[in-house]
Write an enzyme that holds these catalytic residues in place. Sequence first.
Site, PDB file in Angstrom:
ATOM      1  N   ARG A   1       0.839  -1.242  -0.002  1.00 26.04           N
ATOM      2  CA  ARG A   1       0.066   0.110  -0.038  1.00 26.04           C
ATOM      3  C   ARG A   1       0.877   1.204   0.027  1.00 26.04           C
ATOM      4  O   ARG A   1       0.425   2.342   0.386  1.00 26.04           O
ATOM      5  CB  ARG A   1      -1.005   0.128   1.317  1.00 26.04           C
ATOM      6  CG  ARG A   1      -2.041  -1.067   1.312  1.00 26.04           C
ATOM      7  CD  ARG A   1      -3.153  -0.839   2.107  1.00 26.04           C
ATOM      8  NE  ARG A   1      -4.089  -1.784   2.172  1.00 26.04           N
ATOM      9  CZ  ARG A   1      -3.909  -2.839   2.932  1.00 26.04           C
ATOM     10  NH1 ARG A   1      -2.849  -3.049   3.599  1.00 26.04           N
ATOM     11  NH2 ARG A   1      -4.759  -3.884   2.853  1.00 26.04           N
TER      12      ARG A   1
ATOM     13  N   LYS B   1       2.162  12.033 -10.966  1.00 32.22           N
ATOM     14  CA  LYS B   1       1.633  10.849 -11.777  1.00 32.22           C
ATOM     15  C   LYS B   1       2.607   9.802 -11.909  1.00 32.22           C
ATOM     16  O   LYS B   1       3.887   9.928 -12.093  1.00 32.22           O
ATOM     17  CB  LYS B   1       1.374  11.467 -12.944  1.00 32.22           C
ATOM     18  CG  LYS B   1       0.037  12.130 -13.245  1.00 32.22           C
ATOM     19  CD  LYS B   1      -0.170  12.660 -14.674  1.00 32.22           C
ATOM     20  CE  LYS B   1      -1.417  13.387 -14.752  1.00 32.22           C
ATOM     21  NZ  LYS B   1      -1.684  13.940 -16.104  1.00 32.22           N
TER      22      LYS B   1
ATOM     23  N   GLU C   1       9.480  20.413 -23.648  1.00 30.54           N
ATOM     24  CA  GLU C   1       8.559  20.746 -22.456  1.00 30.54           C
ATOM     25  C   GLU C   1       8.713  22.249 -21.909  1.00 30.54           C
ATOM     26  O   GLU C   1       7.903  22.738 -21.401  1.00 30.54           O
ATOM     27  CB  GLU C   1       8.628  19.748 -21.517  1.00 30.54           C
ATOM     28  CG  GLU C   1       8.429  18.092 -21.886  1.00 30.54           C
ATOM     29  CD  GLU C   1       7.110  17.975 -22.343  1.00 30.54           C
ATOM     30  OE1 GLU C   1       6.147  18.736 -22.105  1.00 30.54           O
ATOM     31  OE2 GLU C   1       6.665  16.698 -22.709  1.00 30.54           O
TER      32      GLU C   1
ATOM     33  N   LYS D   1       5.164  24.257 -13.489  1.00 33.06           N
ATOM     34  CA  LYS D   1       4.222  23.003 -13.447  1.00 33.06           C
ATOM     35  C   LYS D   1       3.707  22.691 -12.251  1.00 33.06           C
ATOM     36  O   LYS D   1       2.310  22.533 -12.089  1.00 33.06           O
ATOM     37  CB  LYS D   1       5.458  21.840 -13.913  1.00 33.06           C
ATOM     38  CG  LYS D   1       4.405  20.461 -13.757  1.00 33.06           C
ATOM     39  CD  LYS D   1       4.792  19.338 -14.643  1.00 33.06           C
ATOM     40  CE  LYS D   1       3.966  18.035 -14.423  1.00 33.06           C
ATOM     41  NZ  LYS D   1       4.358  16.880 -14.993  1.00 33.06           N
TER      42      LYS D   1
ATOM     43  N   GLU E   1      -6.379  16.963 -12.507  1.00 34.23           N
ATOM     44  CA  GLU E   1      -6.841  17.382 -13.944  1.00 34.23           C
ATOM     45  C   GLU E   1      -8.256  17.340 -14.305  1.00 34.23           C
ATOM     46  O   GLU E   1      -8.670  16.924 -15.378  1.00 34.23           O
ATOM     47  CB  GLU E   1      -6.235  16.442 -14.962  1.00 34.23           C
ATOM     48  CG  GLU E   1      -5.846  16.837 -16.071  1.00 34.23           C
ATOM     49  CD  GLU E   1      -4.789  16.113 -17.035  1.00 34.23           C
ATOM     50  OE1 GLU E   1      -3.745  15.383 -16.449  1.00 34.23           O
ATOM     51  OE2 GLU E   1      -5.287  16.064 -18.213  1.00 34.23           O
TER      52      GLU E   1
ATOM     53  N   ARG F   1      -5.176  22.024 -15.338  1.00 32.50           N
ATOM     54  CA  ARG F   1      -4.055  21.040 -15.320  1.00 32.50           C
ATOM     55  C   ARG F   1      -3.710  20.786 -16.910  1.00 32.50           C
ATOM     56  O   ARG F   1      -2.904  20.398 -17.458  1.00 32.50           O
ATOM     57  CB  ARG F   1      -3.859  19.938 -14.681  1.00 32.50           C
ATOM     58  CG  ARG F   1      -2.908  18.929 -14.621  1.00 32.50           C
ATOM     59  CD  ARG F   1      -2.481  18.131 -13.684  1.00 32.50           C
ATOM     60  NE  ARG F   1      -1.692  17.258 -13.689  1.00 32.50           N
ATOM     61  CZ  ARG F   1      -0.737  16.596 -13.010  1.00 32.50           C
ATOM     62  NH1 ARG F   1      -1.140  16.318 -11.738  1.00 32.50           N
ATOM     63  NH2 ARG F   1       0.528  15.751 -12.985  1.00 32.50           N
TER      64      ARG F   1
ATOM     65  N   ASN G   1      -1.212  20.044 -21.566  1.00 33.48           N
ATOM     66  CA  ASN G   1      -1.443  19.225 -22.654  1.00 33.48           C
ATOM     67  C   ASN G   1      -1.157  19.960 -24.016  1.00 33.48           C
ATOM     68  O   ASN G   1      -1.078  19.498 -25.075  1.00 33.48           O
ATOM     69  CB  ASN G   1      -2.901  18.526 -22.644  1.00 33.48           C
ATOM     70  CG  ASN G   1      -2.910  17.762 -21.885  1.00 33.48           C
ATOM     71  OD1 ASN G   1      -2.127  16.987 -21.244  1.00 33.48           O
ATOM     72  ND2 ASN G   1      -4.239  17.457 -21.448  1.00 33.48           N
TER      73      ASN G   1
ATOM     74  N   HIS H   1       0.374  18.650 -27.168  1.00 32.11           N
ATOM     75  CA  HIS H   1       0.337  17.121 -27.084  1.00 32.11           C
ATOM     76  C   HIS H   1      -0.688  16.436 -27.670  1.00 32.11           C
ATOM     77  O   HIS H   1      -0.558  15.185 -27.874  1.00 32.11           O
ATOM     78  CB  HIS H   1       0.188  16.750 -25.313  1.00 32.11           C
ATOM     79  CG  HIS H   1       1.531  17.058 -24.651  1.00 32.11           C
ATOM     80  ND1 HIS H   1       2.214  18.249 -24.667  1.00 32.11           N
ATOM     81  CD2 HIS H   1       2.245  15.872 -24.220  1.00 32.11           C
ATOM     82  CE1 HIS H   1       3.337  17.931 -24.003  1.00 32.11           C
ATOM     83  NE2 HIS H   1       3.623  16.554 -23.723  1.00 32.11           N
TER      84      HIS H   1
ATOM     85  N   HIS I   1       1.195  13.960 -29.444  1.00 33.46           N
ATOM     86  CA  HIS I   1       1.104  12.448 -29.403  1.00 33.46           C
ATOM     87  C   HIS I   1       0.707  11.586 -30.612  1.00 33.46           C
ATOM     88  O   HIS I   1       1.156  10.463 -30.598  1.00 33.46           O
ATOM     89  CB  HIS I   1       0.021  12.279 -28.245  1.00 33.46           C
ATOM     90  CG  HIS I   1       0.515  12.351 -26.893  1.00 33.46           C
ATOM     91  ND1 HIS I   1      -0.389  12.648 -25.791  1.00 33.46           N
ATOM     92  CD2 HIS I   1       1.514  11.772 -26.455  1.00 33.46           C
ATOM     93  CE1 HIS I   1       0.544  12.343 -24.631  1.00 33.46           C
ATOM     94  NE2 HIS I   1       1.785  11.761 -25.007  1.00 33.46           N
TER      95      HIS I   1
ATOM     96  N   HIS J   1       9.595  11.485 -27.959  1.00 29.95           N
ATOM     97  CA  HIS J   1       8.731  12.404 -27.182  1.00 29.95           C
ATOM     98  C   HIS J   1       8.524  13.980 -27.547  1.00 29.95           C
ATOM     99  O   HIS J   1       7.663  14.581 -28.157  1.00 29.95           O
ATOM    100  CB  HIS J   1       8.234  12.219 -25.749  1.00 29.95           C
ATOM    101  CG  HIS J   1       7.223  12.740 -25.097  1.00 29.95           C
ATOM    102  ND1 HIS J   1       5.907  12.460 -25.320  1.00 29.95           N
ATOM    103  CD2 HIS J   1       7.107  14.086 -24.244  1.00 29.95           C
ATOM    104  CE1 HIS J   1       4.996  13.323 -24.894  1.00 29.95           C
ATOM    105  NE2 HIS J   1       5.728  14.220 -24.173  1.00 29.95           N
TER     106      HIS J   1
END
Length: 346
Positions: A111, A133, A175, A213, A223, A227, A231, A234, A238, A253
Site C-alpha cells: 500500500r 503521476k 516541455e 508545472k 486534472e 492542469r 497538454n 500534446h 502524441h 517524445h
Amino acid sequence: MNDNQLPISISKYFDSLNEFLSSTKKDNIFILADENTLAYCVPLLLKNAELLQGAEIIETESGEHNKNLSLTQNLWEYLTRKKASRNSLWINLGGGVITDLGGFVASTYKRGISFINIPTTLLAQVDASVGDKTGIDFLGYKNQIGVFSQADFTYINPLFLNTLPKRQILSGFAEIIKHALIADKHYWNAIVELDFSSFDMWEKIIRRSVEIKLSIVNADPYEQGLRKVLNFGHTVGHALETWFLNTNTPYLHGEAIAQGIIAEALLSVKNTGLSLEEFELIQAFILSIYGKCRRFDVVEVLEIMQQDKKMKHGKLQFSLLSKIGESTFDCEVPTEDVVESLHYLL
Ligand SMILES: NC(=O)c1ccc[n+]([C@@H]2O[C@H](COP(=O)([O-])OP(=O)(O)OC[C@H]3O[C@@H](n4cnc5c(N)ncnc54)[C@H](O)[C@@H]3O)[C@@H](O)[C@H]2O)c1
Ligand SMILES: [Zn+2]
C-alpha cells in the site's frame, strides 16, 4: 518555489539530499536504475551521498517498452523476496520511464512505501518527476494503469545532464518551451536566447519550469480543469509520436511535441486569438532547433487523434494559447482546422 516547504530541491550540490537521507531512518534502501543511469548516474550519486553506499541497486533495461506490468510484477517479487517493509526507502534514479514505473511500484507495494525521485533526464527533471503521476503502459495504451502519488522527496541535480545525449536534452527542452508558452512570456524571452553550449544555465531554467508545472498542478492536482493546459502541443504531438512509432524513424517524445506545438499554435491563431506575429516567432524558434517535421499521413494522424479521449460532441478538444504566456483549455476545434494545421507541418 520555496524549497523548504515542498519536498523538492534543485541544486548542483548534494546537501539537501544528504539532509533528507539523514533525517529519515530506513531499514533498507533500494535504488532503481537502468543500464545507462547505472553507468553514468549511480557513481556520481554514491560518491556524493554516503548514506546510500549500502543500498541495493536494481538494474532494469532502458526503454518505454519496459514500463509494463511484467516488470512491475518482477519488482514487487524482488521487494517481497528481500523482505522490504513499509519502513524501506525506494529511490528512482533515471528518466521518466524509471520515475513513472518505480513510483508506481513503490506506491503500490504494501500500500505504498516512501520513495525519492532523482530524475536524470531533462524531460524527467522538468516534467515527469513533478506532479505526482506514476504508472505503466498496458494493452498498448500509454499510462493506462497508475496512481497519483507524491514522492517523499524529489532531488533534481543538473549535473546528471552532463552525460545525457544532446537529442535527449532537446527532447526535454520541448516541455520547457511548452511551459514558457502556456504561462510566462518573460521565461519565453529568456529561453529563446539560451546558449546550449553552456550547462551553467540549466539550474535556473529547470527551476522556473518546475515552478510553472507545480503552480498548475497544485491548482488542479487531478486534472479536472486547469492542469489540462499542460497538454498544449500534446494532442497533435502524441498522435505524431504514435504514428512515427511504426516507422523506421520514430520521434522522441519532445521532438513530436515540438511539431505539435507548431500545429496547435496555428490552431490558436484561428481559435483563441494568438497573433500571427507571435505564431511566427514560435514557429521560427522551433524550426531552428528541431527542423521541419518529417513526412506523415495526415488522415492516419487525424484518426489517431480522434481515438484520443479528448473528443467531445464529435469535436477534438485542445489546450491553446491566446498569446505567448497565456493559455486556455477545453477549446473545441473544427476538424477542418485540425486537418489544415497537420498539412501545414508538411
Ligand atoms: N508522470 C508524468 O507526469 C510524466 C510526464 C512526462 C513524461 N512522462 C513519461 O516519461 C517517459 C519518458 O521519459 P524520458 O524522456 O526521461 O525517457 P527515458 O526514461 O527512457 O530516458 C531516456 C534515455 O536516457 C537515458 N538516460 C537517463 N538519464 C541519463 C543520463 N543522465 N545520462 C545518460 N543517459 C541517461 C535512459 O537510459 C534512456 O535511454 C515516458 O514514459 C512518459 O510517459 C511522465
Ligand atoms: Zn510531454
